[in-house]
Motif scaffolding. Structure first.
Motif, mmCIF file in Angstrom:
data_model
loop_
_atom_site.group_PDB
_atom_site.id
_atom_site.type_symbol
_atom_site.label_atom_id
_atom_site.label_comp_id
_atom_site.label_asym_id
_atom_site.label_seq_id
_atom_site.Cartn_x
_atom_site.Cartn_y
_atom_site.Cartn_z
ATOM 1 N N ALA A 294 53.523 12.235 -50.948
ATOM 2 C CA ALA A 294 53.927 10.829 -50.888
ATOM 3 C C ALA A 294 54.403 10.358 -52.260
ATOM 4 O O ALA A 294 55.416 9.650 -52.368
ATOM 5 C CB ALA A 294 52.766 9.963 -50.403
ATOM 6 N N PHE A 295 53.699 10.764 -53.299
ATOM 7 C CA PHE A 295 54.117 10.376 -54.655
ATOM 8 C C PHE A 295 55.478 10.978 -54.992
ATOM 9 O O PHE A 295 56.354 10.302 -55.536
ATOM 10 C CB PHE A 295 53.068 10.803 -55.685
ATOM 11 C CG PHE A 295 53.435 10.386 -57.078
ATOM 12 C CD1 PHE A 295 53.453 9.042 -57.428
ATOM 13 C CD2 PHE A 295 53.787 11.326 -58.030
ATOM 14 C CE1 PHE A 295 53.808 8.651 -58.713
ATOM 15 C CE2 PHE A 295 54.144 10.946 -59.311
ATOM 16 C CZ PHE A 295 54.155 9.611 -59.656
ATOM 17 N N TRP A 296 55.689 12.254 -54.643
ATOM 18 C CA TRP A 296 56.975 12.890 -54.923
ATOM 19 C C TRP A 296 58.097 12.191 -54.159
ATOM 20 O O TRP A 296 59.178 11.952 -54.711
ATOM 21 C CB TRP A 296 56.941 14.373 -54.582
ATOM 22 C CG TRP A 296 58.261 15.023 -54.884
ATOM 23 C CD1 TRP A 296 59.160 15.514 -54.006
ATOM 24 C CD2 TRP A 296 58.844 15.189 -56.181
ATOM 25 N NE1 TRP A 296 60.271 15.995 -54.656
ATOM 26 C CE2 TRP A 296 60.100 15.798 -56.008
ATOM 27 C CE3 TRP A 296 58.436 14.877 -57.472
ATOM 28 C CZ2 TRP A 296 60.941 16.117 -57.062
ATOM 29 C CZ3 TRP A 296 59.282 15.198 -58.532
ATOM 30 C CH2 TRP A 296 60.514 15.803 -58.323
ATOM 31 N N ASN A 297 57.867 11.827 -52.909
ATOM 32 C CA ASN A 297 58.882 11.089 -52.138
ATOM 33 C C ASN A 297 59.207 9.763 -52.813
ATOM 34 O O ASN A 297 60.364 9.341 -52.851
ATOM 35 C CB ASN A 297 58.413 10.852 -50.702
ATOM 36 C CG ASN A 297 58.513 12.100 -49.859
ATOM 37 O OD1 ASN A 297 59.263 13.019 -50.174
ATOM 38 N ND2 ASN A 297 57.738 12.149 -48.791
ATOM 39 N N TRP A 298 58.212 9.104 -53.350
ATOM 40 C CA TRP A 298 58.417 7.842 -54.067
ATOM 41 C C TRP A 298 59.318 8.084 -55.278
ATOM 42 O O TRP A 298 60.248 7.315 -55.542
ATOM 43 C CB TRP A 298 57.061 7.265 -54.483
ATOM 44 C CG TRP A 298 57.148 6.001 -55.258
ATOM 45 C CD1 TRP A 298 57.289 4.734 -54.767
ATOM 46 C CD2 TRP A 298 57.094 5.864 -56.690
ATOM 47 N NE1 TRP A 298 57.325 3.823 -55.779
ATOM 48 C CE2 TRP A 298 57.209 4.499 -56.984
ATOM 49 C CE3 TRP A 298 56.966 6.767 -57.736
ATOM 50 C CZ2 TRP A 298 57.189 4.004 -58.279
ATOM 51 C CZ3 TRP A 298 56.953 6.288 -59.035
ATOM 52 C CH2 TRP A 298 57.064 4.917 -59.285
ATOM 53 N N VAL A 299 59.061 9.155 -56.034
ATOM 54 C CA VAL A 299 59.882 9.492 -57.209
ATOM 55 C C VAL A 299 61.333 9.709 -56.784
ATOM 56 O O VAL A 299 62.266 9.200 -57.415
ATOM 57 C CB VAL A 299 59.317 10.748 -57.923
ATOM 58 C CG1 VAL A 299 60.301 11.289 -58.949
ATOM 59 C CG2 VAL A 299 57.986 10.434 -58.570
ATOM 60 N N VAL B 256 63.259 7.846 -59.936
ATOM 61 C CA VAL B 256 62.521 7.694 -61.194
ATOM 62 C C VAL B 256 63.074 8.725 -62.178
ATOM 63 O O VAL B 256 63.085 9.920 -61.879
ATOM 64 C CB VAL B 256 61.005 7.895 -60.954
ATOM 65 C CG1 VAL B 256 60.246 7.818 -62.260
ATOM 66 C CG2 VAL B 256 60.499 6.857 -59.961
ATOM 67 N N PRO B 257 63.567 8.268 -63.349
ATOM 68 C CA PRO B 257 64.251 9.184 -64.262
ATOM 69 C C PRO B 257 63.327 10.161 -64.994
ATOM 70 O O PRO B 257 63.757 11.227 -65.400
ATOM 71 C CB PRO B 257 64.949 8.261 -65.254
ATOM 72 C CG PRO B 257 64.143 7.013 -65.227
ATOM 73 C CD PRO B 257 63.608 6.899 -63.825
#
Length: 161
Positions: free
Chosen positions: A137-142, A147-148
């Motif tokens: 979920a965190f990676w999908n958010w990135v 997120v640069p």
């Protein structure tokens, strides 16, 4: 219930009190009707008692409390279920103890994917998803928010690993 904060203790006490309002007229008369009405409550629920122990957020203390609770080493009747530990590092060894005693355990903050292994932890349940889902979920958010730069810090303990 094993915990390390007064908030968690207050939640358990509140739950116990509200549950008792469903079948104990004297408690209901003193504190009012239950916040959560439970229809068709099994009559055996009236015999449930809650015990609160501590882990102080430390594995050895949490394991000691679990041994006291599951084996009756503290002079009380052994428990038939455990709530806690909050952290995976405490929940994992407690889950091993619970498994040997065939005592179900539920944890509300233990997120280690290792706890999902039913061969090792057959009596363990959780109310939060494992970290493996959290990481995706965190990676999908990135990706979605482009997120640069991402910096990852972790500790050498079950959650960080």
């Amino acid at each position: 219930m094993t915990t390390f904060t007064q908030l968690h203790i207050a939640v358990v006490v509140t739950f116990d009190l509200d549950l008792r309002k469903n079948f104990d007229a004297s408690v209901r008369a003193r504190y009012g009707p239950p916040i959560i009405q439970i229809p068709n409550l099994h009559p055996g629920v009236a015999n449930i008692t809650f015990r609160i122990g501590t882990s102080h957020a430390m594995t050895d203390i949490g394991v000691g409390t679990a041994l006291d609770f599951t084996l009756g080493l503290d002079g009380e009747t052994p428990v038939v279920g455990l709530v806690g530990g909050v952290y995976s590092g405490i929940a994992m060894p407690v889950a091993s103890i619970a498994a040997t005693q065939k005592v179900p355990q539920i944890a509300f903050g233990a997120t280690s994917p290792a706890l999902s292994n039913k061969e090792h932890f057959p009596y363990f349940l959780r109310t939060v998803p494992p970290d493996s889902i959290q990481g995706r979920a965190f990676w999908n958010w990135v990706v979605v928010f482009q997120v640069p730069m991402v910096v990852c810090l972790y500790g050498i303990e079950p959650y960080g690993s």
